[in-house]
Enzyme design. Sequence first.
Site, PDB file in Angstrom:
ATOM      1  N   HIS A 261       0.822  -1.218   0.000  1.00  0.00           N
ATOM      2  CA  HIS A 261       0.000   0.000   0.000  1.00  0.00           C
ATOM      3  C   HIS A 261       0.847   1.256   0.000  1.00  0.00           C
ATOM      4  O   HIS A 261       1.974   1.267   0.520  1.00  0.00           O
ATOM      5  CB  HIS A 261      -1.012  -0.008   1.142  1.00  0.00           C
ATOM      6  CG  HIS A 261      -0.466   0.199   2.517  1.00  0.00           C
ATOM      7  ND1 HIS A 261      -0.251   1.439   3.056  1.00  0.00           N
ATOM      8  CD2 HIS A 261      -0.118  -0.684   3.490  1.00  0.00           C
ATOM      9  CE1 HIS A 261       0.197   1.317   4.307  1.00  0.00           C
ATOM     10  NE2 HIS A 261       0.300   0.036   4.589  1.00  0.00           N
ATOM     11  N   ASP A 273       5.859   1.798   7.234  1.00  0.00           N
ATOM     12  CA  ASP A 273       4.463   1.474   6.919  1.00  0.00           C
ATOM     13  C   ASP A 273       3.878   2.509   5.961  1.00  0.00           C
ATOM     14  O   ASP A 273       3.336   3.503   6.393  1.00  0.00           O
ATOM     15  CB  ASP A 273       3.675   1.441   8.238  1.00  0.00           C
ATOM     16  CG  ASP A 273       2.230   1.070   8.042  1.00  0.00           C
ATOM     17  OD1 ASP A 273       1.872   0.601   6.949  1.00  0.00           O
ATOM     18  OD2 ASP A 273       1.452   1.249   8.996  1.00  0.00           O
ATOM     19  N   GLU A 305      -5.345   1.894   2.130  1.00  0.00           N
ATOM     20  CA  GLU A 305      -5.219   0.737   3.021  1.00  0.00           C
ATOM     21  C   GLU A 305      -5.505   1.144   4.456  1.00  0.00           C
ATOM     22  O   GLU A 305      -6.180   0.445   5.202  1.00  0.00           O
ATOM     23  CB  GLU A 305      -3.813   0.135   2.910  1.00  0.00           C
ATOM     24  CG  GLU A 305      -3.664  -1.231   3.574  1.00  0.00           C
ATOM     25  CD  GLU A 305      -3.193  -1.175   5.012  1.00  0.00           C
ATOM     26  OE1 GLU A 305      -3.021  -2.235   5.623  1.00  0.00           O
ATOM     27  OE2 GLU A 305      -3.001  -0.069   5.559  1.00  0.00           O
ATOM     28  N   GLU A 306      -4.958   2.298   4.843  1.00  0.00           N
ATOM     29  CA  GLU A 306      -5.026   2.710   6.251  1.00  0.00           C
ATOM     30  C   GLU A 306      -6.435   3.113   6.690  1.00  0.00           C
ATOM     31  O   GLU A 306      -6.668   3.320   7.872  1.00  0.00           O
ATOM     32  CB  GLU A 306      -4.037   3.861   6.508  1.00  0.00           C
ATOM     33  CG  GLU A 306      -2.569   3.487   6.308  1.00  0.00           C
ATOM     34  CD  GLU A 306      -2.024   2.598   7.411  1.00  0.00           C
ATOM     35  OE1 GLU A 306      -2.790   2.188   8.297  1.00  0.00           O
ATOM     36  OE2 GLU A 306      -0.815   2.301   7.369  1.00  0.00           O
ATOM     37  N   ASP A 334       3.886  -5.499   3.564  1.00  0.00           N
ATOM     38  CA  ASP A 334       3.458  -4.343   4.339  1.00  0.00           C
ATOM     39  C   ASP A 334       4.275  -4.304   5.635  1.00  0.00           C
ATOM     40  O   ASP A 334       4.026  -5.104   6.531  1.00  0.00           O
ATOM     41  CB  ASP A 334       1.956  -4.489   4.635  1.00  0.00           C
ATOM     42  CG  ASP A 334       1.368  -3.277   5.323  1.00  0.00           C
ATOM     43  OD1 ASP A 334       2.106  -2.303   5.545  1.00  0.00           O
ATOM     44  OD2 ASP A 334       0.163  -3.307   5.621  1.00  0.00           O
ATOM     45  N   HIS A 433       2.699   3.999  13.071  1.00  0.00           N
ATOM     46  CA  HIS A 433       1.643   5.005  12.963  1.00  0.00           C
ATOM     47  C   HIS A 433       1.978   6.268  13.750  1.00  0.00           C
ATOM     48  O   HIS A 433       1.095   6.925  14.305  1.00  0.00           O
ATOM     49  CB  HIS A 433       0.285   4.429  13.392  1.00  0.00           C
ATOM     50  CG  HIS A 433      -0.302   3.533  12.344  1.00  0.00           C
ATOM     51  ND1 HIS A 433      -1.537   2.958  12.445  1.00  0.00           N
ATOM     52  CD2 HIS A 433       0.198   3.107  11.166  1.00  0.00           C
ATOM     53  CE1 HIS A 433      -1.784   2.222  11.371  1.00  0.00           C
ATOM     54  NE2 HIS A 433      -0.732   2.289  10.585  1.00  0.00           N
TER      55      HIS A 433
HETATM   56 ZN   LIG Z   1       0.732  -0.871   6.306  1.00  0.00          ZN
END
Ligand SMILES: [Zn+2]
Length: 507
Positions: A261, A273, A305-306, A334, A433
Amino acid sequence: MKSFSVAAAIAAFATLALAGPAPAPISSPTEALVERDLPLVQSNQLRRVLLRSELLAKARILEGFAYNTTGRNRQIFTPGHKATYEYIYKFMSDNGYDVEYNEFFAATSSGSLVVDGVNIPARPMTFTPSGKPTGRLVKVNNIGCEASDYPAAVSGGVALVLRGTCPFAQKARLAGLAGAVGTVIYNNVAGPLDGTLGAADPAFVPTVGISDTAGASLVSQLATATKTASLDVLVTDLPTYNVIAQTKGGDKDNVLLVGAHTDSVNAGPGLNDNGSGTIALLEIAKQLTAFKTNNAIRFGFWSAEEVGLVGSTRYANGLSEAELAKITLYLNFDMLASPNYVYAIYDGDGSAFNISGPPGSAAAEKLFEDYFRNDVGLNTIPTAFDSRSDYAAFAARGVPVGGLFTGAEVKKTPEQAVLFGGQAGVAYDVNYHGAGDNVSNLNVGAWIQNTKAIAHAVATYGISFASLGLGKRDIEKRSEWVQEVPSVADQGHEHISSGCGHEKAEI
Ligand SMILES: [Zn+2]
């Protein structure tokens, strides 16, 4: 996305040139000659031209896309994300792939909270409904995980709930069922609260997150006064783009699809990520141009994706049975460079987690296990198919799936520290994140190992899918493959969970 202006997003997309060229057959004699003269791909030859320096150079480019914007991220609908997928499109085109934008619509939201005329920074939760409710602000008792925590005064009012213990979705649902017209969840750790409700639910009312300090301030004010809260939450659908690229050569009816992604979360630039997966595929794609393959190789660069695996899901669900049948295997990448990494392989045979992938997935897991053990002498562990990344929609349609992962928010165990080094009791990626998910925190050693492992799979399946052990009937019977995906928490096994996607409801 949560604090993002809808008008800006529309402006950003107004100048986007769409291109959707149909894959063209090799037409010129020169191209045909080049294609025929290329050597058939070999794993060791493809692997040895993959360099850390090239991965890092691309990482700095993606980081620049984020840091050149005020948001300093590559979240869907931001200029940082647009720069990312335009870069991918151009890169794959320049390297001779058939490339197209696969457009779809995804939800974006904006929101505000005003209490007695004072604006309080608030972020709509993913999957909140739109609405402009006003009502008395009512503090929910305890932590809001039980219906009995919601006093009668919540009915017709705006529920103020502390984060923790149970998912946001449970609180939003209980508030809605108690008759609240809106829900405000305040953080139990420092900072703003940017969360997801996991999936839409008719019981939800407009729901936002606010910081710990804003929440504490409201709680203390409510102790001595009555407050009126007004929410304004707007959810809009906007276009975004997967980038799909395929080799010009190779059997187009037997395709290896590899995917990663392209979007980050709001908090940071998203280099592990999932810049790491994106860049690994880009670099392999570039080096693959020196070879030919028997089977076509398709690259899926997924958007959204997120915000719930939206891009890969739309793509997989949009394929006809005939088009789906051409995808022999899907491999997902990922998070490949977690600073406190493990080498985790998706548990295709279900041996560790009792969630197996469709037929063929076990063989894909074995290919990676054998590679790490025999070719490079590295330990691996299995990781569960918990549907938190982009393989989920393909698996749901019966396509065999596999992939690699170096870990997210879960803490490394002492046993894993023995296997992989690093620090037990510390998250695989402490910057998961977060703002610190940047170039300086990538584990480049893990990243290059994983990139070479992907190259091994691309070379192996680019030559032949025989090791998957699938017959024509297996592909015809895909539509019959349905498996309820149980919660990993129900598995009773130690697990490294989880992927990065926000599919699961957060707490
Ligand atoms: Zn990811």
